[in-house]
Design an enzyme around this catalytic site. Structure first.
Site, short mmCIF file in Angstrom:
data_model
loop_
_atom_site.label_atom_id
_atom_site.label_comp_id
_atom_site.label_asym_id
_atom_site.label_seq_id
_atom_site.Cartn_x
_atom_site.Cartn_y
_atom_site.Cartn_z
N ASN A 23 0.93 -1.19 0.10
CA ASN A 23 -0.32 0.25 -0.09
C ASN A 23 0.89 1.16 0.12
O ASN A 23 1.95 0.66 0.44
CB ASN A 23 -1.34 0.00 1.13
N GLY B 60 -2.54 -9.85 3.90
CA GLY B 60 -2.47 -10.29 2.99
C GLY B 60 -0.34 -10.72 2.24
O GLY B 60 -0.24 -11.44 3.27
N VAL B 61 -0.76 -11.07 1.15
CA VAL B 61 0.38 -11.23 0.79
C VAL B 61 1.47 -9.94 0.92
O VAL B 61 2.81 -10.94 1.23
CB VAL B 61 0.86 -10.84 -1.07
N ASP B 62 1.59 -9.00 0.75
CA ASP B 62 2.96 -7.80 1.78
C ASP B 62 2.84 -7.99 3.76
O ASP B 62 4.25 -8.20 3.21
CB ASP B 62 1.72 -6.74 1.89
N SER C 204 -4.54 -6.50 -6.41
CA SER C 204 -5.69 -5.90 -6.37
C SER C 204 -6.21 -6.34 -6.36
O SER C 204 -7.59 -6.46 -5.62
CB SER C 204 -5.49 -4.98 -6.75
N GLY D 129 -6.74 -9.22 -3.63
CA GLY D 129 -7.02 -9.48 -2.08
C GLY D 129 -8.21 -8.45 -1.47
O GLY D 129 -9.03 -7.69 -2.05
N TYR E 125 -8.42 -5.44 -1.91
CA TYR E 125 -7.73 -4.40 -2.76
C TYR E 125 -9.23 -4.41 -4.00
O TYR E 125 -9.56 -3.58 -4.54
CB TYR E 125 -7.16 -3.87 -3.47
#
Ligand code: AR6
Length: 186
Positions: free
Chosen positions: A30, A38-40, A127, A129, A131
């Site tokens: 972000n 999530g992946v972040d 984007s 997930g 988003y």
């Protein structure tokens, strides 16, 4: 599934992107670059605090990262040497430049990888997930962006991998990649 576009192999796998051994993995971050879910979250957990320190420095120097742009840090404890952090669009119904911003997130990440002369890079499904970008539409944009890059810009990049989190995502990306391969002659 693998499709060769000029000198670049575009492949799809299912799995956890933090385990990829490509030169770089891409993070669906972000704008604050301070980590998230999530992946972040998975990338920062697996990569350790060094990545967050570099992200903080980047934000201190250049401010928040706009959607569609990308920056690069080291990979910390990951097998990948680098993490490329990009920000996809938040889905707002499809009339708010979401497709252009999503394509830009892929292209800007690939351009950063080229700048470092990297040969292989892995992407998650940006984007789709938190988003909220519909998977089928996102897959079409993602695959088209990567194919266009392979056709027009790739020099050092020889391998682009989409690491999809589950069979549903895999099938959508496979359909999108098949469709674009049938429409074009590589
Ligand atoms: N490996 C590969 N794909 C994954 C993994 C993983 N380890 N974990 C999740 N996915 P999301 P976004 C898939 O929400 O939609 C964060 O909080 C997941 O199934 O990670 O771009 C950021 O900080 C989905 O298909 O990213 C932002 O605030 C895809 O990765 C926001 O979420 C993307 O889902 C970004 O949202």
């Amino acid at each position: 599934m693998i499709v060769k576009v000029k000198k670049t192999a575009i492949s799809l796998v299912t799995g956890d992107i933090t385990l990829q051994k490509t030169d770089a993995i891409v993070n669906a971050a972000n704008s604050g670059l301070m980590g998230g879910s999530g992946v972040d979250g998975a990338i920062h957990r697996a990569g350790g605090p060094a990545i967050l320190e570099e992200c903080k420095k980047i934000v201190a120097e250049q401010g928040r990262l706009p959607a569609g742009k990308a920056v690069i840090t080291s990979g910390g404890n990951l097998a990948a040497r680098y993490v490329i952090h990009t920000v996809g669009p938040v889905w707002r119904g499809g009339n708010d430049n979401e497709a252009e911003i999503l394509a830009s997130a892929y292209l800007e990440s690939l351009r950063l990888a080229e700048k470092r002369n990297l040969t292989c890079i892995s992407f998650p499904s940006i984007s789709t997930g938190a988003y909220g970008y519909p998977l089928k539409a996102a897959a079409a944009v993602a695959v088209a962006a990567v194919v266009k890059f392979a056709e027009e810009e790739a020099v050092s990049i020889k391998e682009i991998v989409f690491v999809l989190f589950g069979e549903v995502a895999y099938s959508e990306y496979a359909r999108a990649l098949e469709k674009i391969s049938q429409q074009r002659y590589f």
